[in-house]
Each structure stands twice: as C-alpha cells, then as structure tokens.
Design an enzyme around this catalytic site. Structure first.
Site, PDB file in Angstrom:
ATOM      1  N   HIS A   1      13.019   5.120  46.459  1.00 21.98           N
ATOM      2  CA  HIS A   1      12.616   6.349  45.766  1.00 21.98           C
ATOM      3  C   HIS A   1      13.573   7.486  46.062  1.00 21.98           C
ATOM      4  O   HIS A   1      14.072   7.638  47.177  1.00 21.98           O
ATOM      5  CB  HIS A   1      11.155   6.721  46.049  1.00 21.98           C
ATOM      6  CG  HIS A   1      10.826   7.141  47.446  1.00 21.98           C
ATOM      7  ND1 HIS A   1      10.979   8.435  47.890  1.00 21.98           N
ATOM      8  CD2 HIS A   1      10.314   6.450  48.493  1.00 21.98           C
ATOM      9  CE1 HIS A   1      10.577   8.527  49.143  1.00 21.98           C
ATOM     10  NE2 HIS A   1      10.180   7.337  49.549  1.00 21.98           N
TER      11      HIS A   1
ATOM     12  N   ASP B   1      13.946   8.641  54.624  1.00 24.79           N
ATOM     13  CA  ASP B   1      12.839   8.475  53.675  1.00 24.79           C
ATOM     14  C   ASP B   1      13.120   9.292  52.420  1.00 24.79           C
ATOM     15  O   ASP B   1      12.702  10.439  52.340  1.00 24.79           O
ATOM     16  CB  ASP B   1      11.528   8.912  54.327  1.00 24.79           C
ATOM     17  CG  ASP B   1      10.310   8.610  53.466  1.00 24.79           C
ATOM     18  OD1 ASP B   1      10.417   7.795  52.530  1.00 24.79           O
ATOM     19  OD2 ASP B   1       9.246   9.201  53.739  1.00 24.79           O
TER      20      ASP B   1
ATOM     21  N   GLU C   1       7.733   9.644  44.434  1.00 29.53           N
ATOM     22  CA  GLU C   1       6.914   8.686  45.198  1.00 29.53           C
ATOM     23  C   GLU C   1       6.008   9.402  46.178  1.00 29.53           C
ATOM     24  O   GLU C   1       4.845   9.028  46.353  1.00 29.53           O
ATOM     25  CB  GLU C   1       7.841   7.714  45.941  1.00 29.53           C
ATOM     26  CG  GLU C   1       7.128   6.602  46.693  1.00 29.53           C
ATOM     27  CD  GLU C   1       6.789   6.944  48.147  1.00 29.53           C
ATOM     28  OE1 GLU C   1       6.074   6.150  48.791  1.00 29.53           O
ATOM     29  OE2 GLU C   1       7.226   8.009  48.628  1.00 29.53           O
ATOM     30  N   GLU C   2       6.523  10.423  46.838  1.00 28.78           N
ATOM     31  CA  GLU C   2       5.772  11.085  47.900  1.00 28.78           C
ATOM     32  C   GLU C   2       4.512  11.781  47.386  1.00 28.78           C
ATOM     33  O   GLU C   2       3.573  12.005  48.146  1.00 28.78           O
ATOM     34  CB  GLU C   2       6.662  12.100  48.624  1.00 28.78           C
ATOM     35  CG  GLU C   2       7.888  11.512  49.314  1.00 28.78           C
ATOM     36  CD  GLU C   2       7.568  10.641  50.518  1.00 28.78           C
ATOM     37  OE1 GLU C   2       6.370  10.379  50.792  1.00 28.78           O
ATOM     38  OE2 GLU C   2       8.513  10.209  51.192  1.00 28.78           O
TER      39      GLU C   2
ATOM     40  N   ASP D   1      12.160   0.981  51.532  1.00 29.49           N
ATOM     41  CA  ASP D   1      11.511   2.278  51.775  1.00 29.49           C
ATOM     42  C   ASP D   1      10.849   2.278  53.148  1.00 29.49           C
ATOM     43  O   ASP D   1       9.667   2.544  53.289  1.00 29.49           O
ATOM     44  CB  ASP D   1      10.486   2.584  50.684  1.00 29.49           C
ATOM     45  CG  ASP D   1       9.838   3.958  50.870  1.00 29.49           C
ATOM     46  OD1 ASP D   1      10.399   4.793  51.606  1.00 29.49           O
ATOM     47  OD2 ASP D   1       8.750   4.197  50.291  1.00 29.49           O
TER      48      ASP D   1
ATOM     49  N   HIS E   1       8.690  12.241  57.436  1.00 32.06           N
ATOM     50  CA  HIS E   1       8.105  13.455  56.860  1.00 32.06           C
ATOM     51  C   HIS E   1       8.269  14.698  57.731  1.00 32.06           C
ATOM     52  O   HIS E   1       7.459  15.613  57.673  1.00 32.06           O
ATOM     53  CB  HIS E   1       6.608  13.252  56.542  1.00 32.06           C
ATOM     54  CG  HIS E   1       6.347  12.220  55.502  1.00 32.06           C
ATOM     55  ND1 HIS E   1       5.067  11.937  55.051  1.00 32.06           N
ATOM     56  CD2 HIS E   1       7.171  11.386  54.821  1.00 32.06           C
ATOM     57  CE1 HIS E   1       5.127  10.979  54.132  1.00 32.06           C
ATOM     58  NE2 HIS E   1       6.394  10.630  53.981  1.00 32.06           N
TER      59      HIS E   1
END
Length: 467
Positions: free
Chosen positions: A285, A297, A332-333, A360, A431
């Site tokens: 992503h 990420d 995606e997130e 991912d 994140h």
C-alpha cells in the site's frame, strides 16, 4: 485367500495404482529451466540495491502519505512516474473514493491531583473534542473485553483509559487481540456515556512516541475524541492510579473531516508472453500515517514488490508466461479502502487472478512461506520454499491469507501466498514518528526481494493452475 478374494484384492490394488498414476499425471511439474532461472534471479537480487533506492526516493521526495490527503495524491503521481521510468509495460491508475480526515492538533496532560504532560496522538478518523478540549476524571479499564462488561454508571461523564499492552511475537500475533481497543473502544465507550477515550498505544516499544491507527465509530453512538498514549505515559497513569486517588486529565484533540475525495490505486504490469490476461498479483500500500515517513509501513513493501517485478522484466531471456501486476493500494490505513474497491472492480475477473501475495509487514527478513492453493499445486510452493531455503526461509503449514489488501481478492477465490517476515521489532515502529528510512536494514530488504522474485517468477512461468 480364496480365488474370488484374490481377484477382488488385485482389482482394488489396480484401481489404487491407476488412481495414483492419474493423480501424478494431473500434477504439472516445475521445469528445471524454471528452477534455474528463479535461482539466478534470487542470487542477483541479493546483490541489488534497487529496492533501497526506490524506498529512499519515496521517503525523501514524498514522505508522509496520509490517506485521502494531497500527500497521498502526490505519492500516486510519484509512483506512476517511477513505474514508467523503470519501463513497466503498462502503468495506469484506478480511482478510489476516500473520506478525507485531517489531523490539526492534539495535546493532553494530567491536571489533578498531580500535574504532568502526556504524549498522545489522535487516532486516525477521530472526532474532535470541543474547542479548548475537555477535562474529566479517567476510568481505568484494563482491556476492551473489560469495557464490554463495564457498568455504564462507572463510565458516564468520564474519560476511558484502556491500558492493555500488546505482546511481542515474531509473527505479530499480539496485534489482533490488542488492536480491538483501538478499533472498537471508542464506539463502546461512547455507548456507555464516556466523554473521550485514550488507549495505551498498540505497540511493543518503550519509547515516548505514541502509535496512531484507525478508529471506527458506529451509527447511533456519538463520535467521541480518541487518542493513543505512548507506552511510558500509559505506565505513568497506571502508577498514579495505584496511589488510590482520582486522576483527572485534560485532552484537546482537533480534527476535521472534508468529505469524499478521489485517490488512486497505482498499477504497473509486466506483460506475460503467452497468457497476458492471467495475472500474478503483487500488492503493497502506497499511503502511510502522517507521523513518520512510512518507510516500513509500507514504503518497504512498495519497494520490494516494484523491485522484484522490475528484476523479472529485465531478464535477458523471454518474459514469463503470465502477467506480473504490481498494485500499490490507496488508503489502506483508513480501512483497506483501495483494496476493497479493487476487489469490487475486479470481482468478475477473479478467475484471471492466478495467485497473489502482499508485502505489508515492514522490512524484516522473510523467514517462512505459507500458501492457500490446490492440492495439485502444493508442490510448486514447496519448490519455491526449497529455492528460498538459502535465504533462511522455511515452509510453513498455516493457511495463507494473502495480506490485508491482497486478502480481499483471496476472500473471493484467488489463491494466496504469504511471504512471512520477521516482525519481532515491527511494532516498535508501527504507526509512529520513528517510522523512517534509517530503521530499514538494506541487506534485509535485498533478502525480501530475493524471496519475492522466486515466488513471482515461478508463479508466472509455471503453466499449471493454483486453484
């Protein structure tokens, strides 16, 4: 044994031999030439800096890529230009509708009976507090499951604090149980009258850096502000609570929703020489959270899948039979938005999606290979694993899910592969503002590409069916 019994037994043995022969006849072998080419690509990948160069470009030239933002749109333009520059045969985009959410500001502090600042981040898609924030007593809830059982009278008018700590596993298995507090906690707290919710970050580190991530609300419950505390600050609150006095905090979260905007899945293809309509789906992503630069990420996944496909297109011999399709999924997130819309758009073409996999899970080395394929094609995955063995990869017995994005196609019938990465340290960075290029090991990135070229080349060249 009587003559009749002997003839019956002989007939049974003949039937079994015939069935066994037929079964073997149905098994399409992986040719020696295919194995040799895959091994050559593997060894070449171990010497290539291509993936790192792609990742460096993305994180330096674009940086954070919050879903639905202009930075995600910028990343899509970067990706189109990069795929074209690499010489992919087809480069195109598919529109994705995304609800745009903006982080404006966030702060929190303990105000009574002690005074200390707290390190927080608003969860993605969080509602805002009233201007100036709110001040209230916290109610300590150890887990999401405990919140479900809590008496609303204990929560009404307070700020819920969920303190569950994520456990560290190589496979990332601690994420699923812990993340419910983030995804579902706000809706349940609001249902019981809470003014806001703060959770211990869903992460395994001890840094004073909170982990963001998406929150979900439900119709019929008021959306309340939702934020994550860094692990040390969650520890601090627990120590304060141990002193037996009510703890009040002030939380000020300002966010804004801007309605629907159009983002894009970016797609690059290496056309197959014999069956161009049949595709091997290679996913990652393109978006990221906005605190770091999205290196692990999922910039690493973007770099790995693009570099692997590019290496196969550069073969001096002929291209593989089937098309390699790299999909860089949008948003995606924010809830697998690009992937879900891709699956909806391609549901009538799932039969031509031969097999798929996703990168991912950061930039840790691939250590295991799992699959969801037909009995008659298990040997092909076994061959992939054998060729990956020099990379430290073992065959894993679990059923593959295909990853969060690619898994949307697996759910509707596409066979899937999991190239399982070592995620021991992944959730230290996940994140957070620490998700930056310096955390990526270039040698581990090379190992990933080496594993991916083995999978992608064999899947595209083998003439059999994974269904």
């Amino acid at each position: 044994m009587t003559k009749h019994m002997f003839l019956k037994a002989a007939t049974g043995v003949a039937f079994l031999l015939s069935a066994s022969t037929a079964l073997k006849a149905d098994v399409v072998p992986v040719s020696d030439d295919t194995r040799e080419t895959a091994a050559m690509l593997r060894d070449k990948a171990l010497k290539s800096d291509a993936a790192y160069e792609i990742l460096e470009s993305l994180t330096t030239e674009v940086g954070p890529r919050l879903g639905g933002s202009e930075k995600e749109a910028e990343a899509a333009r970067w990706a189109v230009a990069k795929l074209k520059a690499l010489g992919f045969d087809k480069v195109y985009t598919e529109p994705v509708t995304v609800s745009k959410w903006e982080r404006i500001s966030e702060s929190a502090s303990v105000v009574a009976p002690y005074t200390q600042p707290l390190s927080i981040t608003a969860l993605g898609k969080s509602a805002a507090t009233p201007e100036g924030g709110i001040t209230a007593e916290i109610v300590h809830i150890p887990t999401y499951e405990a919140l479900l059982e809590a008496d609303p009278a204990d929560i009404e008018g307070k700020i819920v604090f969920i303190s569950n700590r994520m456990e560290r596993f190589k496979t990332g298995a601690g994420y699923g149980p812990a993340v419910q507090a983030r995804g579902k906690g706000a809706a349940e707290a609001a249902r019981k009258g809470a003014k806001a919710i703060i959770i211990r970050s869903i992460g395994t580190d001890s840094h004073r850096l909170p982990h963001t991530g998406g929150v979900n609300y439900e119709e019929g419950t008021p959306p309340i502000a939702a934020a994550a505390l860094s692990n040390p600050d969650a520890d601090l609150l627990e120590r304060m609570l141990d002193r037996g006095k009510p703890i009040s905090i002030h939380v000020d979260v300002q966010t804004k929703f801007h309605g629907d905007v159009t983002m894009h899945n970016v797609i690059g293809e290496i056309t197959g020489r014999e069956k161009p309509e049949e595709v091997i789906l290679m996913g990652s992503h393109l978006d990221s959270w906005d605190l770091g630069t999205g290196a692990i990420d999922d910039g690493a996944g973007v770099a790995i899948t693009v570099a692997a496909a590019d290496m196969i297109q550069d073969l001096t011999k002929e291209r593989p039979r089937r098309t390699l399709r790299v999909v860089l999924f949008a948003s995606e997130e924010l809830g697998l938005i690009g992937a879900k819309q891709y699956a909806e758009a391609h549901k009538d073409d799932v039969a031509n999606h031969v097999i798929g996999a996703e990168s991912d899970f950061g930039a840790g080395p691939v250590w295991a290979l799992a699959s969801k394929v037909s009995t008659g094609s298990v040997h092909v995955v076994d061959t992939m694993a054998q060729l990956m063995q020099p990379l430290g990869v073992v065959r894993h017995g679990r059923e593959a899910g295909g990853g969060p994005d690619v898994g949307q196609m697996v759910k509707i019938g596409m066979p899937g592969i999991d190239l399982m990465q070592d995620g021991t340290d992944y959730f230290d960075l996940h994140h957070t503002a620490d998700d930056t290029l310096d955390k990526v090991d270039p040698e581990a990135l090379k190992q990933n590409v080496a594993a991916w070229v083995v999978f992608a080349y064999i899947a595209a060249e083998w003439p059999g069916d994974f269904r």
